[in-house]
Design an enzyme around this catalytic site. Sequence first.
Site, PDB file in Angstrom:
ATOM      1  N   ASN A 108     -24.208  38.293   6.227  1.00  0.00           N
ATOM      2  CA  ASN A 108     -25.551  38.894   6.175  1.00  0.00           C
ATOM      3  C   ASN A 108     -26.018  39.128   4.746  1.00  0.00           C
ATOM      4  O   ASN A 108     -26.442  40.217   4.382  1.00  0.00           O
ATOM      5  CB  ASN A 108     -25.609  40.191   6.999  1.00  0.00           C
ATOM      6  CG  ASN A 108     -24.633  41.249   6.510  1.00  0.00           C
ATOM      7  OD1 ASN A 108     -23.656  40.945   5.839  1.00  0.00           O
ATOM      8  ND2 ASN A 108     -24.887  42.502   6.845  1.00  0.00           N
ATOM      9  N   ASP A 161     -14.763  47.047   6.988  1.00  0.00           N
ATOM     10  CA  ASP A 161     -16.223  46.925   7.057  1.00  0.00           C
ATOM     11  C   ASP A 161     -16.853  47.505   5.784  1.00  0.00           C
ATOM     12  O   ASP A 161     -17.825  48.272   5.835  1.00  0.00           O
ATOM     13  CB  ASP A 161     -16.792  47.592   8.307  1.00  0.00           C
ATOM     14  CG  ASP A 161     -18.222  47.129   8.593  1.00  0.00           C
ATOM     15  OD1 ASP A 161     -18.744  46.282   7.830  1.00  0.00           O
ATOM     16  OD2 ASP A 161     -18.821  47.618   9.569  1.00  0.00           O
TER      17      ASP A 161
HETATM   18  O1  DOR Z   1     -23.505  49.847   8.894  1.00  0.00           O
HETATM   19  C1  DOR Z   1     -23.472  48.636   8.786  1.00  0.00           C
HETATM   20  N1  DOR Z   1     -23.649  48.059   7.593  1.00  0.00           N
HETATM   21  N2  DOR Z   1     -23.248  47.894   9.865  1.00  0.00           N
HETATM   22  C2  DOR Z   1     -23.369  46.544   9.833  1.00  0.00           C
HETATM   23  O2  DOR Z   1     -23.182  45.902  10.826  1.00  0.00           O
HETATM   24  C3  DOR Z   1     -23.764  45.868   8.587  1.00  0.00           C
HETATM   25  C4  DOR Z   1     -23.410  46.676   7.422  1.00  0.00           C
HETATM   26  C5  DOR Z   1     -24.060  46.193   6.157  1.00  0.00           C
HETATM   27  O3  DOR Z   1     -24.005  44.988   5.884  1.00  0.00           O
HETATM   28  O4  DOR Z   1     -24.623  47.016   5.430  1.00  0.00           O
HETATM   29 ZN    ZN Z   2     -19.779  44.635   8.769  1.00  0.00          ZN
HETATM   30 ZN    ZN Z   3     -20.934  45.165  12.148  1.00  0.00          ZN
END
Ligand code: DOR
Ligand code: ZN
Ligand code: ZN
Length: 432
Positions: A92, A291
């Site tokens: 992303n 994450d």
């Molecule tokens: O909190 C989030 N931040 N969830 C996601 O799925 C994407 C991520 C981001 O890329 O900032």
């Molecule tokens: Zn993520």
């Molecule tokens: Zn995610």
Amino acid sequence: MSSMDVVVKGKCYVEGRLYDRCIGVVDGRIAAIGANIDGERVYDFGGKLILPSAVDAHVHMRDPGATHKEDFATGSLAALHGGVTCVMDMPNTDPPTTTVAALREKANIAAAKSYSDFGLFAGVAQGCDPAALSAGVIGFKMYMAGTTGNLHVPSLESIRNELAEVASTGKVLAVHAENEALRGKGAEKSLGDHLRNRPNECETSAIRKLNNLAVPGLKTHVCHVSAKESLRFVSKSKERTFEVTPHHLLLDQDSKLSTYGKVNPPLRNRRDRQALFNALKEDLFTIVASDHAPHTIEEKEEDFDFAPCGMPGVETIVPLMLQLVRDRHISIQTFVRVLCERPAELFGLNKGRLCLYRDADIMIVDLMKSTEIKADRLHSRCAWTPYEGMSGIFPKAVFLRGEIMIEDGAWIGERAGRNVVESQRKPVEAEA
Ligand code: DOR
Ligand code: ZN
Ligand code: ZN
């Protein structure tokens, strides 16, 4: 025995146990494990633990497109300082990694800047070409709901063909599982409001849908499971794997983090957190991943409704989890399984284990040395951490493919990060 390039001595984690051993390295790979091995450069760590370093299968390096938050250099250096020697980057970014051109561009950037080894995910979007992307990616990523980057798919049905093509590549489909239709859109002023807009059922129903999706051969990996009700759908199989994050294990909506705790899926209640923790202890999760989703302090200081979702974590995942080992909440075996062995196995990497022929990705750990986590000692460009003031055990030293990179909190190596998809030969399965 012929001489080794590098020898690392200490209490080595080999096949689930600790032994006083030497690890001999030739050409970046483990070439011998024994009681006495000689080599050109010998690092003797005495009674300290020698563990495989970690593979973080879920990070957002923001490069290209949002390098004011992070770039491949800062993010991967943060990773190494925290004992993570391989990161897998999410699609992303801007441009999103959904085309071969964007993938090439990102691969070039990362190869030029990365301090850790890395793999890249491609995003699944309508009309994308998984067969063409496959050669250059560690896996595919699908967003079932809107979050940073707007890569979410309209429905599973609408991308059935693309998913069938992903299945035939044999690569893993990592999934952000939230149900867009069950998302509330009300104004938010607090973490409680954010949670009400993304209730437990929003996640659980998405996981249920995904489990019911019949695409032959598709390997799905559910990222960041966060709701206690979702645990009913977490099972052990090679086709369906599941991940949990340190923030969903250690933080909940009672925290005073405000916008800094805004993340998707959201921080939930204490009971969810405890259920996840028990599931981790029962070995229900395949892996733990950070994450790592950095945003700047300026961005997080926006009004609650406008502040972006996500928190950094790649440098603190190992220290926090080692602290749990030290405090006897989880075993060292669980630690190594969910942070080293299984992420490597899931994505077919020749890493994550101290055994012959594997990459000599190693960290040295002193479980007696906890330190206070402080943002000004961390290396992400975002310059904050949700774990400020908590205790963590940072590795004393970190080796990437046999070369020392970090010692006593200082970078002392040469930048050597590689794309694991391009550089990795197939894992050798013959080791004892
Ligand atoms: O909190 C989030 N931040 N969830 C996601 O799925 C994407 C991520 C981001 O890329 O900032
Ligand atoms: Zn993520
Ligand atoms: Zn995610």
